[in-house]
Design an enzyme around this catalytic site. Structure first.
Site, mmCIF file in Angstrom:
data_model
loop_
_atom_site.group_PDB
_atom_site.id
_atom_site.type_symbol
_atom_site.label_atom_id
_atom_site.label_comp_id
_atom_site.label_asym_id
_atom_site.label_seq_id
_atom_site.Cartn_x
_atom_site.Cartn_y
_atom_site.Cartn_z
ATOM 1 C CE LYS A 180 -45.789 -46.303 41.763
ATOM 2 N NZ LYS A 180 -44.807 -45.263 41.300
HETATM 3 C C1 E4P Z 1 -45.725 -43.172 38.812
HETATM 4 O O1 E4P Z 1 -46.270 -44.136 39.299
HETATM 5 C C2 E4P Z 1 -44.451 -43.254 38.086
HETATM 6 O O2 E4P Z 1 -43.480 -43.622 39.024
HETATM 7 C C3 E4P Z 1 -43.941 -41.989 37.510
HETATM 8 O O3 E4P Z 1 -44.658 -40.875 37.922
HETATM 9 C C4 E4P Z 1 -43.660 -42.042 36.059
HETATM 10 O O4 E4P Z 1 -43.114 -40.816 35.723
HETATM 11 P P1 E4P Z 1 -42.153 -40.565 34.493
HETATM 12 O O5 E4P Z 1 -42.981 -40.553 33.272
HETATM 13 O O6 E4P Z 1 -41.562 -39.228 34.802
HETATM 14 O O7 E4P Z 1 -41.111 -41.639 34.498
#
Ligand code: E4P
Length: 220
Positions: free
Chosen positions: A85
């Site tokens: 990521k």
């Molecule tokens: C995705 O890439 C993120 O890790 C994640 O879904 C963010 O989610 P949140 O808003 O629940 O922290």
């Protein structure tokens, strides 16, 4: 479609992998920090919890493209098959381009707009993760962003997939799937809400009560 859990809770992954056709697990730095064990310990544990199969996602921490690339190389060396990521910043886009050439799969993360997501796809990201609830929480329209991004990728970058992320309700998740996105990652609490419907439990309780009243047992 591809269904992922957005967590580093190993016990939850094991529990939910018994019930759901999970494709893998996504994490981010905050999720790993909350788990309280190192990334290098948690990734193999998550892999085991998935039964040794399934795709893992972990995020780089560096802010400069060259450092992001080094961290990505380390991640895939330690965990073969992992998708890296990369935040969809200017430096992140440069890193995605380099990683595409190096054959390392990436996900463009921290996406708050459809155009930003398209740029990640054009830079070579295999997945693009729009943050649905985080955009809703700041007064935007997360579902509309997913719809627009899905359309943009279909038209201009069909090799990339929307992996919708950041959910607080099952309804947000279903709306993304109806918008045509191919992959979704759900937090554990939203997944559990999907699996547990009070009306269903009430219906089953009535069946059991009626059967017990008539036949005195709860077996056929
Ligand atoms: C995705 O890439 C993120 O890790 C994640 O879904 C963010 O989610 P949140 O808003 O629940 O922290």
């Amino acid at each position: 479609m591809e269904l992922y859990l957005d967590t580093a809770d190993v016990a939850a992954v094991k529990r939910l992998a018994r019930v759901l056709p999970l494709q893998g697990v996504t994490t981010n730095p905050s999720i790993v920090a909350k788990a309280g064990i190192s990334l290098w310990e948690v990734l193999p544990a998550l892999q085991d919890a998935l039964g040794g199969e399934g795709k893992l996602f972990a995020q780089v921490i560096a802010a400069q493209a060259d450092e992001m690339v080094k961290e990505a190389e380390l991640l895939v060396k330690r965990v073969p098959g992992l998708v890296v990521k990369v935040p969809t910043t200017v430096e992140g886009l440069a890193a995605m381009k380099q990683l595409k050439i190096a054959g390392i799969p990436t996900l463009g993360t921290a996406v708050y707009g459809a155009t930003q997501g398209l740029l990640a796809a054009l830079a070579g990201a295999e997945y693009v993760a729009p943050y649905v609830n985080r955009l809703d929480a700041q007064g935007g329209d997360g579902i509309q962003m997913v719809q627009d991004l899905q359309q943009l990728l279909t038209l201009h970058a069909p090799q990339s997939k929307v992996l919708a992320a950041s959910f607080r309700t099952p309804h947000q998740a279903m709306s993304c799937l109806l918008a045509g996105c191919e992959a979704i990652t759900l937090p554990v609490d939203v997944t559990e809400q999907l699996l547990t419907t009070p009306a269903v439990n009430a219906a089953i309780a009535t069946f059991e009560k009626d059967w017990q009243g008539a036949f005195g047992s709860l077996s056929l």
